[in-house]
Write an enzyme that holds these catalytic residues in place. Structure first.
Site, mmCIF file in Angstrom:
data_model
loop_
_atom_site.group_PDB
_atom_site.id
_atom_site.type_symbol
_atom_site.label_atom_id
_atom_site.label_comp_id
_atom_site.label_asym_id
_atom_site.label_seq_id
_atom_site.Cartn_x
_atom_site.Cartn_y
_atom_site.Cartn_z
ATOM 1 N N GLY A 163 0.823 -1.219 0.000
ATOM 2 C CA GLY A 163 0.000 0.000 0.000
ATOM 3 C C GLY A 163 0.852 1.261 0.000
ATOM 4 O O GLY A 163 2.043 1.232 0.313
ATOM 5 N N ASP A 168 -0.486 -4.943 11.103
ATOM 6 C CA ASP A 168 -0.533 -6.153 10.286
ATOM 7 C C ASP A 168 -1.702 -7.007 10.797
ATOM 8 O O ASP A 168 -1.672 -7.468 11.945
ATOM 9 C CB ASP A 168 0.808 -6.889 10.439
ATOM 10 C CG ASP A 168 0.889 -8.112 9.552
ATOM 11 O OD1 ASP A 168 -0.160 -8.756 9.317
ATOM 12 O OD2 ASP A 168 2.002 -8.426 9.089
ATOM 13 N N ALA A 217 -12.823 -10.072 0.339
ATOM 14 C CA ALA A 217 -12.417 -9.851 -1.055
ATOM 15 C C ALA A 217 -11.697 -11.092 -1.539
ATOM 16 O O ALA A 217 -10.501 -11.259 -1.340
ATOM 17 C CB ALA A 217 -11.510 -8.623 -1.157
ATOM 18 N N TYR A 238 -1.818 -17.785 -3.392
ATOM 19 C CA TYR A 238 -2.915 -16.819 -3.525
ATOM 20 C C TYR A 238 -4.250 -17.549 -3.704
ATOM 21 O O TYR A 238 -5.175 -17.379 -2.906
ATOM 22 C CB TYR A 238 -2.614 -15.922 -4.722
ATOM 23 C CG TYR A 238 -3.577 -14.774 -4.915
ATOM 24 C CD1 TYR A 238 -3.677 -13.742 -3.981
ATOM 25 C CD2 TYR A 238 -4.375 -14.695 -6.062
ATOM 26 C CE1 TYR A 238 -4.547 -12.680 -4.182
ATOM 27 C CE2 TYR A 238 -5.239 -13.631 -6.261
ATOM 28 C CZ TYR A 238 -5.323 -12.621 -5.325
ATOM 29 O OH TYR A 238 -6.185 -11.564 -5.527
ATOM 30 N N TYR A 245 -17.907 -19.807 9.600
ATOM 31 C CA TYR A 245 -18.396 -18.852 10.611
ATOM 32 C C TYR A 245 -19.871 -18.539 10.391
ATOM 33 O O TYR A 245 -20.614 -18.300 11.352
ATOM 34 C CB TYR A 245 -17.551 -17.566 10.603
ATOM 35 C CG TYR A 245 -16.401 -17.626 11.562
ATOM 36 C CD1 TYR A 245 -15.212 -18.269 11.216
ATOM 37 C CD2 TYR A 245 -16.493 -17.083 12.850
ATOM 38 C CE1 TYR A 245 -14.153 -18.360 12.108
ATOM 39 C CE2 TYR A 245 -15.441 -17.159 13.739
ATOM 40 C CZ TYR A 245 -14.275 -17.797 13.370
ATOM 41 O OH TYR A 245 -13.231 -17.882 14.267
#
Ligand code: NAD
Length: 319
Positions: free
Chosen positions: A36, A56, A118, A149, A163
């Site tokens: 970022g 983090d 996301a 990934y 969850y």
């Protein structure tokens, strides 16, 4: 509405902070600045409804919980997203999508907040079905170079659903397809910034393979509208939704459009196709249309023109 956005200083996260702020939300952004950039938040930080914490989310989550007001919605965007970056940060990428997701979900369970994850079209791997609908389970190499990934995003999705089933957390999963726009980093290795940077500098554009592989490119403002609706619409609870632009183009075609919009002759240099590179990628967005009334409204030429203008400004500023 109190909203926490992880990955707030990233390309998508920074636009999403602005989208929520424009709706009057209080936004608490979290980022560890691994990929970022603080400049992405230069508008957001001027808004008193925005707060930023450098932390983090895989390791320092207590900091987040102790500093943020109890959220109504947590949007978990923190994660390297370009193949170049997640290959050098493969373990951190797996951590943020597993431990980072677990921290967010546990917090959502405790305070009764909604969780938006996301995820990615990479969850479909190199798809054998076309276009890809949410029902398709994917074709992923679990040990290949992209697996840090793809598989960690798939784990994040599975954890979200666990969850939801076990603890009744209101989860929503976005499978985000290739997104582009201002604030992408010129050297992040993704095809749109690569082509624009190379063409603006008068270099040949690098096409991996023959360029016949396809992608569907979504402009960042369209994506953020989709994420905003996914996060705020009651109808989206417990679902996974593709967010992307179904306008499928070959990479060769993208190179041609970028060169034409920049006004330089097309010069192409071919490189080897990366391992496990998907051959075709195009979202079926029927579910997003039905549940969210969402579809992209920015065409490729219009979105690329805005992105090129941004990169021109960045190049001038860097001189
Ligand atoms: N841009 C796309 O085309 C695309 C496509 C599919 C999915 N996504 C997903 O959208 C999200 C945002 O992608 P992006 O393109 O903005 O990437 P980006 O790299 O620009 O942003 C990611 C942000 O997360 C931060 N971050 C990473 N690990 C962190 C951690 N452990 N703790 C706190 N912050 C951390 C980074 O510093 C960065 O600001 C990612 O989850 C990505 O997987 C993006």
């Amino acid at each position: 509405m109190n909203v926490v956005i992880t990955g707030a200083a990233g390309f998508v996260g920074s636009h999403l902070c602005e989208r929520f702020l424009s709706e009057g939300a209080c936004v608490f952004g979290v980022d560890n600045f691994s990929t970022g950039v603080s400049g992405n938040l230069s508008d957001a930080v001027r808004n008193p409804a925005f707060q930023l914490l450098t932390a983090d989310v895989s390791h320092d989550f207590d900091d987040v919980i102790s500093r943020a007001a109890a959220p109504d919605i947590v949007l978990h965007l923190a994660s390297a997203a370009s193949p170049l970056e997640y290959s050098v940060r493969s373990i951190e990428t797996m951590e943020v999508n597993s431990a980072g997701s677990a921290h967010c979900l546990e917090w959502c369970k405790r305070v009764g907040a909604r969780f938006v994850f996301a995820s990615t079209s990479e969850a479909y791997g190199d798809p054998t079905e076309h276009p890809q609908s949410e029902e398709y389970w994917g074709n992923v190499n679990p040990i290949g170079p992209r697996s840090c990934y793809d598989e960690s995003k798939r784990f994040g999705e599975a954890l979200s659903m666990a969850y939801s089933r076990l603890h009744g957390v209101d989860v929503r999963i976005a499978r985000v397809f290739n997104t582009y726009g201002p604030r992408m980093r010129a050297h992040d290795g993704r095809v749109v910034p690569n082509f624009i940077r190379q063409a603006l500098c008068g270099d040949a554009v690098t096409v991996y393979g023959e360029g016949s592989q396809t992608r569907s490119f979504c402009f960042v403002e369209d994506l953020c509208e989709g994420l905003y609706r996914l996060a705020t619409r009651q109808s989206a609870s417990g679902t996974v939704v593709n967010l992307g632009n179904p306008d499928e183009r070959t990479i060769a075609e993208l190179a041609e459009v970028v060169s034409r919009l920049i006004g330089v002759p097309l010069r192409v240099e071919h490189g080897p196709l990366p391992v496990d590179d998907p051959r075709r990628r195009c979202p079926d967005i029927s579910r997003a249309k039905r549940l969210l009334g969402w579809e992209p409204t920015t065409n490729l030429e219009e979105g690329l023109s805005k992105t090129i203008a941004y990169f021109r400004g960045e190049l001038v500023a860097a001189k």
